[in-house]
Design a protein around this motif. Structure first.
Motif, PDB file in Angstrom:
ATOM      1  N   ALA A 103      37.751  40.061  33.292  1.00 11.15           N
ATOM      2  CA  ALA A 103      37.098  40.261  32.140  1.00 11.15           C
ATOM      3  C   ALA A 103      36.673  39.121  31.194  1.00 11.15           C
ATOM      4  CB  ALA A 103      37.937  41.299  31.436  1.00 11.15           C
ATOM      5  N   PRO A 104      35.907  38.244  31.518  1.00  7.40           N
ATOM      6  CA  PRO A 104      35.692  36.957  30.908  1.00  7.40           C
ATOM      7  C   PRO A 104      35.377  37.163  29.574  1.00  7.40           C
ATOM      8  CG  PRO A 104      33.709  37.453  32.555  1.00  7.40           C
ATOM      9  CD  PRO A 104      34.918  38.502  32.661  1.00  7.40           C
ATOM     10  N   ASP A 105      34.902  38.523  28.761  1.00 10.06           N
ATOM     11  CA  ASP A 105      34.549  38.546  27.737  1.00 10.06           C
ATOM     12  C   ASP A 105      35.887  39.213  26.754  1.00 10.06           C
ATOM     13  OD1 ASP A 105      34.459  40.972  28.700  1.00 10.06           O
ATOM     14  OD2 ASP A 105      32.908  41.634  27.278  1.00 10.06           O
ATOM     15  N   ALA A 106      37.183  39.176  27.382  1.00  9.83           N
ATOM     16  CA  ALA A 106      38.186  39.829  26.784  1.00  9.83           C
ATOM     17  C   ALA A 106      38.552  39.160  25.567  1.00  9.83           C
ATOM     18  CB  ALA A 106      39.322  39.839  27.965  1.00  9.83           C
ATOM     19  N   THR A 107      38.819  40.000  24.532  1.00  9.51           N
ATOM     20  CA  THR A 107      39.549  39.299  23.340  1.00  9.51           C
ATOM     21  C   THR A 107      40.767  40.263  23.031  1.00  9.51           C
ATOM     22  OG1 THR A 107      38.423  40.829  22.158  1.00  9.51           O
ATOM     23  CG2 THR A 107      37.459  38.710  22.447  1.00  9.51           C
ATOM     24  N   GLN A 108      41.577  39.547  22.076  1.00 11.49           N
ATOM     25  CA  GLN A 108      42.762  40.283  21.798  1.00 11.49           C
ATOM     26  C   GLN A 108      43.896  40.802  23.066  1.00 11.49           C
ATOM     27  OE1 GLN A 108      42.131  43.903  19.334  1.00 11.49           O
ATOM     28  NE2 GLN A 108      40.962  42.288  17.720  1.00 11.49           N
ATOM     29  N   VAL A 109      43.927  39.670  23.938  1.00 11.71           N
ATOM     30  CA  VAL A 109      44.826  39.879  25.087  1.00 11.71           C
ATOM     31  C   VAL A 109      45.993  39.702  24.780  1.00 11.71           C
ATOM     32  CG1 VAL A 109      45.088  38.712  27.411  1.00 11.71           C
ATOM     33  CG2 VAL A 109      42.627  38.842  26.375  1.00 11.71           C
ATOM     34  N   SER A 110      46.818  40.790  25.656  1.00 15.39           N
ATOM     35  CA  SER A 110      48.356  40.667  25.235  1.00 15.39           C
ATOM     36  C   SER A 110      48.877  40.902  26.789  1.00 15.39           C
ATOM     37  CB  SER A 110      48.695  41.564  24.202  1.00 15.39           C
ATOM     38  OG  SER A 110      50.180  41.767  24.272  1.00 15.39           O
TER      39      SER A 110
END
Length: 173
Positions: A103-110
């Motif tokens: 998911a190259p556009d991923a944000t807020q990764v945890s």
């Protein structure tokens, strides 16, 4: 007077209470995958089989998906990869990095380390393509279990079924 107030309060709250009740769930048994799984009772699972490339080999995987049309194209899924006899070892950290890389556009990764039934695991949450994605990876023996939930685009909160679905997995010996 108290009875009238109580009756009025119950009448006003009844629609809210009905909406907050969850649908019935059932426990499904998959002995060949060494697991049981809880899922919404009114949704038939879609089962498919694939091979996943890993370290130059093809790892057999079984995918069990539950589509949630009430949320658009959201869904719940478990994928079980079996590394038996392949000379490979499942690596939960590499798998977690792979989920995020996909998911190259991923944000807020945890990514949070967990222990599940004594096995190593990772909980992953991220936003991608306007969707909220949650995954639990567990490595037990020669198998990797991936519990996944994903919302429809534009969702502002995880699926209400997420926690129950993830908690409904039992891995059997």
């Amino acid at each position: 007077m108290r009875t009238a107030i109580l009756a009025l309060a119950l009448a006003l709250l009844a629609p809210t209470m009905a909406l907050s009740q969850t649908a019935a769930w059932k426990t499904l048994s998959y002995p060949d995958l060494h697991m049981t799984l809880s899922a919404p009772a009114d949704i038939a699972p879609k089962i498919s089989h694939e091979t996943i490339p890993a370290a130059g080999k093809q790892v057999p995987a079984t995918i069990i998906a539950f589509l949630l049309p009430q949320y658009g194209d959201a869904g719940l899924q478990v994928m079980v990869m079996d590394f038996t006899g392949l000379g490979l070892q499942a690596d939960v950290d590499a798998a977690a990095r792979g989920v995020v890389a996909a998911a190259p556009d991923a944000t807020q990764v945890s990514i949070t380390p967990i222990s599940f039934q004594g096995a190593a695991g990772r909980d992953i949450s991220l936003h991608t393509g306007g969707r909220l994605f949650k995954e639990r990876l567990i490595v037990m023996g020669a198998r990797m279990y991936q519990m996944q939930t994903i919302t429809a685009p534009g969702a502002t909160a995880p699926l209400s079924e997420t926690d129950r679905f993830v908690a409904g997995l039992t891995i059997l010996p």
